[in-house]
Design a protein around this motif. Structure first.
Motif, PDB file in Angstrom:
ATOM      1  N   SER A  60       0.848  -1.187   0.000  1.00  0.00           N
ATOM      2  CA  SER A  60       0.000   0.000   0.000  1.00  0.00           C
ATOM      3  C   SER A  60       0.886   1.240   0.000  1.00  0.00           C
ATOM      4  CB  SER A  60      -0.904   0.010   1.235  1.00  0.00           C
ATOM      5  OG  SER A  60      -0.128   0.008   2.410  1.00  0.00           O
ATOM      6  N   LYS A  61       0.404   2.301  -0.593  1.00  0.00           N
ATOM      7  CA  LYS A  61       1.193   3.529  -0.698  1.00  0.00           C
ATOM      8  C   LYS A  61       1.007   4.369   0.556  1.00  0.00           C
ATOM      9  CE  LYS A  61       2.168   7.356  -3.851  1.00  0.00           C
ATOM     10  NZ  LYS A  61       1.786   8.033  -5.103  1.00  0.00           N
ATOM     11  N   ASP A  62       2.138   4.714   1.190  1.00  0.00           N
ATOM     12  CA  ASP A  62       2.076   5.538   2.393  1.00  0.00           C
ATOM     13  C   ASP A  62       1.624   6.949   2.044  1.00  0.00           C
ATOM     14  OD1 ASP A  62       2.950   3.438   3.853  1.00  0.00           O
ATOM     15  OD2 ASP A  62       5.038   4.084   3.970  1.00  0.00           O
ATOM     16  N   LYS A  63       0.629   7.433   2.780  1.00  0.00           N
ATOM     17  CA  LYS A  63       0.190   8.814   2.616  1.00  0.00           C
ATOM     18  C   LYS A  63       0.819   9.631   3.742  1.00  0.00           C
ATOM     19  CE  LYS A  63      -4.166   7.607   0.350  1.00  0.00           C
ATOM     20  NZ  LYS A  63      -5.638   7.680   0.395  1.00  0.00           N
ATOM     21  N   ILE A  64       2.013  10.113   3.479  1.00  0.00           N
ATOM     22  CA  ILE A  64       2.795  10.762   4.531  1.00  0.00           C
ATOM     23  C   ILE A  64       2.502  12.259   4.536  1.00  0.00           C
ATOM     24  CG2 ILE A  64       5.104  11.181   5.414  1.00  0.00           C
ATOM     25  CD1 ILE A  64       5.976   8.592   4.084  1.00  0.00           C
ATOM     26  N   ASP A  65       1.597  12.641   5.426  1.00  0.00           N
ATOM     27  CA  ASP A  65       1.273  14.048   5.654  1.00  0.00           C
ATOM     28  C   ASP A  65       1.483  14.286   7.145  1.00  0.00           C
ATOM     29  OD1 ASP A  65       0.196  16.528   6.037  1.00  0.00           O
ATOM     30  OD2 ASP A  65      -1.528  16.210   4.729  1.00  0.00           O
ATOM     31  N   LEU A  66       2.607  14.931   7.483  1.00  0.00           N
ATOM     32  CA  LEU A  66       2.968  15.076   8.894  1.00  0.00           C
ATOM     33  C   LEU A  66       1.907  15.834   9.680  1.00  0.00           C
ATOM     34  CD1 LEU A  66       6.808  15.760   8.805  1.00  0.00           C
ATOM     35  CD2 LEU A  66       5.619  13.631   9.217  1.00  0.00           C
ATOM     36  N   LYS A  67       1.325  16.874   9.073  1.00  0.00           N
ATOM     37  CA  LYS A  67       0.307  17.640   9.785  1.00  0.00           C
ATOM     38  C   LYS A  67      -0.910  16.777  10.072  1.00  0.00           C
ATOM     39  CE  LYS A  67      -1.305  21.545  11.417  1.00  0.00           C
ATOM     40  NZ  LYS A  67      -2.468  20.966  12.081  1.00  0.00           N
ATOM     41  N   LYS A  68      -1.331  16.011   9.065  1.00  0.00           N
ATOM     42  CA  LYS A  68      -2.487  15.136   9.254  1.00  0.00           C
ATOM     43  C   LYS A  68      -2.168  14.050  10.287  1.00  0.00           C
ATOM     44  CE  LYS A  68      -5.549  11.990   6.764  1.00  0.00           C
ATOM     45  NZ  LYS A  68      -5.819  11.311   5.468  1.00  0.00           N
ATOM     46  N   ALA A  69      -0.954  13.482  10.202  1.00  0.00           N
ATOM     47  CA  ALA A  69      -0.560  12.442  11.155  1.00  0.00           C
ATOM     48  C   ALA A  69      -0.543  12.991  12.579  1.00  0.00           C
ATOM     49  CB  ALA A  69       0.808  11.892  10.779  1.00  0.00           C
ATOM     50  N   GLU A  70      -0.030  14.201  12.746  1.00  0.00           N
ATOM     51  CA  GLU A  70       0.004  14.820  14.075  1.00  0.00           C
ATOM     52  C   GLU A  70      -1.410  15.047  14.595  1.00  0.00           C
ATOM     53  OE1 GLU A  70       2.407  18.462  16.281  1.00  0.00           O
ATOM     54  OE2 GLU A  70       2.224  18.424  14.112  1.00  0.00           O
TER      55      GLU A  70
END
Length: 806
Positions: free
Chosen positions: A304-314
């Motif tokens: 699966s493709k990582d959806k790396i959004d630091l703001k969203k993850a935080e």
């Protein structure tokens, strides 16, 4: 005889013409056609030279070889499209002396080099014989020279003419042919030609071997395909289908579509061949089918493709969890590095902390922040190695291990895989699952993890493993070495109130069908709920009490006995009964022989009271309360210290000849162990024997040595939080644990007093009240030394002079 003459020049691309050679040439360039027309207007003689580079469309003089062939135009035919086809015959060699014109065609001055007859010397004859033998072998291998042509060529007697004719029949590159053309001496020409023929023969031999190997493989595949098609046709005519063949073909189609690694594909095809040869009712056939189904369903290359959004993850981490700042920071670091280097191997994170602090839910949040599949596997009570590595297919009912099963459930090879309760694993005669996990949790090895059932390696390096544990001391050291340990401590009361307000109360109200206007809980009531009805590091009991409260209110609401309003403390006690726990658990008044200690257990920090009672006897030491070996040794060390320093403590030197000591740690049914109760036991013994009271608002922790040194301990944050929950105001800690106080929440540090000690004398001075003031209020310590005149005086310390760490 060499003679000079002026001729038009025709440049050739990718071809070279030898003397005595007759060939058709297609001409389309303007300068080339102009040169041919000029030759046709005179004596039809033209010079043919090859280009050095075939890609050049308009060559310069420097792009042409200077040695070429003087040829005669035998026939000219104009083709549609403005091109010409000419038939030329090579006459002799010619060397360009000068380019006279370049437009509209190349005109050159050359010296013509006709072939001269030379006598047949033994050397020439030997070279001719060698060359002809090699040419015969070349003709047989290459099959490009017809037999009649071979006879005609070998019938030529003139050595120079023979060499040119043979060279014209060889499949050589233009530079190689040019070396033959430039060789004016016959013996040199024959030598070069022999070398080139030998090289071509080696190439043809290699081509033949490769061709035979490829043809053999193709023949086998074609033969199998042909036979299968025949069998299908026969079965179709007979109206009968062989289930084994149909099934095998279906499996082969699945293998071709599965995009498996080559090793896995070969293994699958081999098993399909076995399946074809087995009777339909064979039990072995069922095993092979199950194995093939497992091989073909695993995500060998699917990610699966990582959806790396630091703001969203935080935002997700903050939405799911209150506090836990260091853990959130570590997760965001991983996501940031993942974005910079997508091929980085995933770390092995181990979340350690007491039950109910949010370890499992934190792993789910990591999965949600990464937008990856989440798989959970509980290791509690696991004792069979085959649960990790799978069973070998020799056993009936064999299956892959739970790691591979989890990967199949996820459907991708880069899921978030939670291994829960890793500290609860055990081992027996069936194997050690902790050792089997070494390969799974080693970033250097798990790229080739081999399950006993699959027998082919599976890449686990992209899987993010998250482990949870309540304690580290039961995890084997080699396994622990492969993890990155992140400690989750217990929550403070303030954090519990916020967690209840943000998460637990809305969740339970929704679960019990209560709307916001029906029930409102303010911070005061939640704090009372935390202090009076729970005693834990996590929030599980708190959530149960909130659910209990919601049930009580729901019953009253349905009975119409409840009017919507903000819940009061009286309403809380009416619904849940009297508080089970009291905020002030420390002793209300100073006691002799009873000291409050701090311990760290699987459920977080706890407060333990060490009780010591002197009895008439002969110096015997009795220990009760389910104490472990380490704790017993701490008690023995404390007893030895007290005996050795009896005079300094104001005790008769031979007291142990007529006194026994009984040490008890309450909650006798609960096993206890660890070295951090050393100072607590020493203080309790000194208090009991010297009949000096111990401050009731004080707790302590630390390991003691025979010389009276206080050594550092672990779990400072958890122990301080336990003291805070118990209402303790003063905590004694080892000097070397000063740095660990940074982990304690700031609001707790502000309301508590901390003393860092390095000697047991400092502990006794702070903890024991003077004999004359034993009944005074805690903390009212007299302004004189604890020890008698014979001992070493300790610096007087008043309460207002004590250092307070905040």
């Amino acid at each position: 005889m060499i003679k000079e003459r002026e001729l038009p020049l025709l440049p050739l691309r990718g071809i070279l013409v030898f003397p005595y050679m007759v060939i058709h040439l297609d001409v389309g360039r303007e300068r080339s056609m102009a040169a041919i027309e000029e030759a046709m207007l005179s004596d039809r003689i033209i010079l043919l030279t090859s280009q050095r580079e075939t890609e050049i469309d308009s060559p310069n003089p420097s792009d042409l070889y200077t040695t070429g062939t003087v040829a005669e135009i035998k026939q000219l035919l104009k083709l549609p499209g403005g091109t010409m086809r000419v038939l030329v015959e090579g006459i002799s060699r010619g060397r360009v002396l000068e380019f006279l014109e370049e437009e509209p065609y190349f005109k050159v001055r050359i010296e013509e080099l006709p072939e001269e007859k030379i006598p047949l010397t033994p050397e020439i004859e030997t070279l001719i014989r060698s060359m002809t033998h090699q040419f015969e072998d070349y003709a047989k291998l290459g099959k490009r020279v017809p037999l009649e042509t071979l006879g005609t060529v070998l019938a030529v007697e003139e050595p120079g003419q023979l060499a040119d004719i043979v060279a014209s029949h060889l499949n050589l590159k233009v530079p190689d042919k040019q070396t033959i053309l430039e060789a004016m001496e016959v013996n040199l020409r024959l030598e070069r030609l022999t070398e080139l023929i030998m090289r071509e023969i080696e190439i043809l031999e290699l081509e033949r071997r490769i061709g035979q190997r490829v043809r053999k493989q193709m023949d086998k595949a074609q033969k199998e395909y042909y036979l299968r098609e025949q069998m299908k046709a026969i079965q179709k005519e007979l109206g009968d289908k062989d289930e084994r063949l149909v099934e095998a073909e279906e499996y082969r189609e699945k293998v071709s579509k599965a995009k498996c690694p080559k090793e896995v594909e070969q293994k699958a095809l081999k098993e399909i061949e076995r399946l074809e040869k087995m009777p339909p009712s064979s039990a072995e056939g069922t095993v092979v089918r199950t194995y093939l189904d497992w091989l073909l369903v695993l995500p060998w290359t699917k990610s699966s493709k990582d959806k790396i959004d630091l703001k969203k993850a935080e935002d997700i981490l903050n939405e799911d969890h209150y506090g836990l700042e260091k853990i959130k920071e570590r997760i965001l670091e991983f996501l940031a590095i993942r974005k910079l280097t997508p091929k980085m191997k995933s770390p092995i994170l181990c979340l350690v902390g007491p039950p109910g602090v949010g370890k499992t839910s934190l792993a789910k949040s990591i999965s949600r922040a990464l937008d990856r599949k989440f798989v959970r596997m509980s290791l509690g009570g696991l004792r069979d190695e085959a649960e990790i590595r799978g069973h070998r297919r020799t056993y009936i009912g064999a299956l892959p291990g739970r790691i591979i099963q989890g990967v199949r459930t996820a459907g991708t090879r880069n899921s978030v895989f939670l291994l829960d309760e890793i500290d609860k694993m055990t081992s027996d005669f069936r194997g050690d699952p902790a050792s089997a996990l070494l390969e799974v949790l080693d970033p250097e090895q798990n790229s080739t993890f081999t399950d006993h059932y699959l027998e082919v390696p599976f890449d686990l390096s992209q899987t993010l493993f998250v482990l949870t544990a309540n304690t580290l001391h039961t995890i084997p050291r080699p396994l622990l070495d492969r993890m990155e340990v992140i400690t989750l401590s217990g929550y403070t009361e303030d954090e519990k109130v916020n967690i209840a307000k943000r998460y637990l109360v809305p969740k339970q109200m929704e679960a019990h069908g209560l709307k916001k206007e029906v029930l409102t809980l303010d911070d005061e009531v939640l704090l009372k709920l935390v202090q009076g009805y729970t005693r834990e590091s996590g929030v599980r009991t708190l959530e149960r009490q909130v659910a209990n409260l919601c049930r009580k209110i729901a019953v009253r609401w349905v009975k119409k006995e409840w009017e919507p309003h903000t819940l009061t403390v009286e309403d809380l006690e009416s619904a849940l009964g009297a508080p089970r726990y009291h905020f002030q658990v420390a002793a209300k008044a100073p006691e002799i022989g009873a000291v409050t200690g701090l311990a760290y257990t699987e459920v977080g920090g706890v407060v333990l009271t060490v009780e010591v009672t002197p009895l008439p006897g002969k110096g015997r030491l009795t220990l009760t309360g389910q104490l472990g070996d380490v704790m017993k040794e701490s008690a023995q060390a404390a007893w030895t210290f007290v005996r050795a320093h009896a005079v300094q403590l104001g005790i008769e030197e031979d007291f142990y000849d007529r006194t026994d000591l009984h040490i008890h740690v309450p909650e006798g049914a609960t096993p206890k162990d660890g070295p951090s109760a050393g100072v607590t036991m020493a203080t309790a013994m000194a208090s009991a024997i010297a009949q000096r009271s111990v401050r009731s608002d004080l707790a302590m922790t630390g390991e003691i040595t025979l010389r009276g040194n206080v050594l550092p301990i672990g779990g400072v944050k958890e122990k301080v939080l336990a003291a805070h929950r118990a209402g303790i105001k003063v905590v004694l800690l080892p000097e070397e644990n000063r740095k660990d106080l940074e982990d304690v929440p700031e609001n707790v540090r502000k309301i508590m007093e901390f003393h860092f000690v390095s000697r047991i004398e400092e502990v006794l001075n702070l903890a024991l009240l003077p004999l004359a003031h034993s009944d005074e209020v805690p903390g009212d310590v007299a302004a004189h030394a604890v020890y008698g005149q014979k001992g070493i005086p300790v610096e007087e310390t008043r309460p207002e002079e004590r250092p307070v760490v905040s």
